[in-house]
Design an enzyme around this catalytic site. Structure first.
Site, short mmCIF file in Angstrom:
data_model
loop_
_atom_site.label_atom_id
_atom_site.label_comp_id
_atom_site.label_asym_id
_atom_site.label_seq_id
_atom_site.Cartn_x
_atom_site.Cartn_y
_atom_site.Cartn_z
N LYS A 143 0.74 -1.47 0.06
CA LYS A 143 0.06 0.57 -0.27
C LYS A 143 0.90 1.46 0.23
CE LYS A 143 -1.30 2.98 2.13
NZ LYS A 143 -1.54 4.97 1.76
N GLY B 168 -4.57 3.10 -2.16
CA GLY B 168 -5.30 3.68 -1.55
C GLY B 168 -5.10 5.18 -0.55
N GLY C 78 -5.19 6.00 3.70
CA GLY C 78 -4.01 5.03 4.94
C GLY C 78 -6.09 4.04 5.39
N PRO C 79 -6.65 5.14 6.35
CA PRO C 79 -7.91 4.67 6.81
C PRO C 79 -8.67 3.21 6.34
CG PRO C 79 -7.73 7.31 7.17
CD PRO C 79 -6.80 6.92 6.23
N GLY D 183 -5.02 1.31 4.44
CA GLY D 183 -3.83 1.37 5.58
C GLY D 183 -4.08 0.04 6.13
N GLU E 43 9.84 2.16 10.39
CA GLU E 43 11.08 3.32 10.42
C GLU E 43 10.71 4.67 10.32
OE1 GLU E 43 12.90 5.65 8.69
OE2 GLU E 43 12.62 5.29 6.81
N CYS F 31 14.37 11.43 6.29
CA CYS F 31 14.00 11.27 8.43
C CYS F 31 15.47 11.39 8.25
CB CYS F 31 13.48 10.04 8.21
SG CYS F 31 14.05 8.49 6.78
N GLU G 260 10.38 16.57 14.12
CA GLU G 260 10.34 16.73 12.34
C GLU G 260 9.84 17.56 12.54
OE1 GLU G 260 11.60 12.96 9.68
OE2 GLU G 260 9.77 13.19 10.82
#
Length: 472
Positions: free
Chosen positions: A170, A201, A203-204, A207, A245, A279, A379
């Site tokens: 995903k 797609g 996330g909700p 995922g 990660e 990141c 971040e």
């Protein structure tokens, strides 16, 4: 605008179960350039079923044969590198030169490294009177980010396939076109049906169903720490393995006697790379108070060479950030930094001159920053570099480790042994010593809130294996 249809399931493009769409925007022009299906839990279930059905055959395939398939996949990716680079530039905004070298080039090298590992790894070993077996973890749910869309796909899919796992991917909703290109390369490489599956797609809707699906044995996620915590909680309820990660707020420590100009220029290049959307970016620079003003001046001079603009220009080194939301977040954090007392030595929250469209932010140098400021704790994920002072080496170490994150770090010193000794005490998963080269075979991953698990090399392969011992 191109409207793409279908999910890649069981070796073929199949109609999506739902009618929802994801619009893909070019962050340099703010134009919608494509759309893809927005997957549902039913699409995820179809993909997981295909991956589960393909698992016995793929797990039983000889490792050398799995390696040959990965070589074919690497060849397919290499054959389309220019198209991949152009796609990444379109949907992410990465400058085309960087997209060619890193976004399109690095995944080919990583795929080849796992082809070699699959063929040469000791999946069975003898320890005393026991035979120890390293077997596939099972069906992998891979959820990847938008900032390095193809590299993060390959860094998960390649070791999973080398281990004998099957995969449902995903990808991030901002960069689904790169994922579709990867699926086309999988098909061109002739991998067996069901070994790799793709569901685009949000996330909700896609995922979360993938993370909590009962037939997914391991979830590998790269993204924010907040979402990683959520995925960890979902997986933990089912006693399911995870590899996470997550975020970072990495420190670059310049010790007295180091080549200050080289260290600062390298730091600026690192922070501006990919519009700061890395990141592991070295966003906190720690400099001895005696050299602080000189370091800030060097950074101001260096950052002036990075002028934001059209990412399709082959000479451009700084493009937009990925979305209006990300642009607004960066600008808001810059305003907050100024409110909390940081001095804007270069850049700032104002829009870049002459760029009326596109999600551009100014590359920014913040000075007089203190450890309690929001720009040091959170971040930012933009081209922002914060300078902190220290008085002695122990204070530098304390400041470097004063973060909930622990993904990466760097240290510069005149003496390599001094730098290595300092690096050994830094609380993070990877440390660059005097600008050490990136190594695709070395493990990458974080400590503390930066995640669990490792990517790349043999340590990345081990994430997708489970161990059995036969007592003889």
């Amino acid at each position: 605008m191109t409207a793409y249809d279908g999910m890649f399931v069981d070796g073929a493009w199949r109609p999506a179960r739902g009618t929802g769409r994801i619009e893909v925007e070019n962050p340099a022009t703010e134009e919608v350039v494509a759309s893809v299906p927005a997957g549902t839990a039913e699409d995820v279930d179809d993909a997981v079923r295909a991956a589960r059905a393909a698992l016995p055959g793929w797990a039983g395939t000889a490792p050398a044969r799995r390696g040959a398939h990965l070589t074919a996949l690497a060849d397919a990716l290499a054959a389309r590198q220019e198209e991949i680079a152009a796609t990444v530039t379109t949907e992410l905004g990465s400058p085309i030169g960087f997209a060619r070298r890193v976004h399109a080039g690095l995944p080919v090298a990583v795929a080849r490294s796992y082809a070699e590992l699959a063929a040469g790894f000791a999946f069975e070993e003898r320890i005393g009177t026991s035979t120890v077996l390293h077997e596939p973890a099972g069906v992998v749910g891979a959820i990847t980010p938008w900032n390095y869309p193809l590299h993060q796909i390959v860094a998960k899919v390649a070791p999973a396939l080398a281990a004998g796992c099957t995969v449902v991917l995903k990808p991030a909703e901002y960069t689904p076109l790169t994922a579709r290109l990867f699926a086309e390369c999988v098909a061109a490489a002739g991998l067996p049906a069901g070994v790799f599956n793709l569901v685009t797609g949000y996330g909700p809707e896609a995922g979360q169903p993938l993370a909590e699906h009962p037939d997914v044995d391991l979830v590998s996620f790269t993204g924010s720490t907040a979402v990683g915590r959520r995925i960890g909680a979902l997986a933990g309820g089912a006693v399911k393995r995870v590899a996470l990660e997550l975020g970072g707020k990495s420190a670059n420590v310049i010790l007295p006697g180091a080549d200050l100009a080289t260290a600062v220029r390298a730091n600026v290049a690192d922070v501006v790379r990919n519009a700061g959307q890395s990141c592991n970016a070295l966003t906190r620079t720690l400099v001895h108070t005696d050299h602080y003003d000189e370091a800030v001046a060097l950074a101001v001079e260096a950052v002036a060479a990075y002028v934001p603009g059209d990412p399709t220009d082959p000479d451009r080194r700084l493009g937009p950030v990925v979305s209006a939301r990300q642009r607004d977040r960066v600008r808001e954090l810059l305003r907050k930094g100024a409110e909390e007392g940081a001095r804007v030595a270069a850049g700032g929250a104002e829009p870049p001159e002459g760029l009326d469209k596109g999600y551009y932010v100014r590359p920014t140098v913040l000075a007089d920053v203190t450890p309690d400021m929001t720009v040091v704790r959170e971040e930012i994920f933009g081209p922002v570099l914060s300078f902190l002072r220290y008085r002695d080496t122990e204070e530098a170490l304390r400041l470097a480790n004063d973060s909930e994150y622990g993904l990466s770090g760097a240290v510069w010193a005149a003496d390599r042994d001094e730098a290595v000794a300092f690096a050994r005490r830094m609380e993070c998963g990877r440390v660059d010593v005097n600008g050490g080269d990136f190594n695709i075979l070395a493990p990458f991953g974080g400590w503390k809130q930066s995640g669990v698990g490792r990517e790349l090399g043999v340590h990345g392969l081990l994430e997708y294996l489970k161990t059995k011992s036969l007592q003889l």
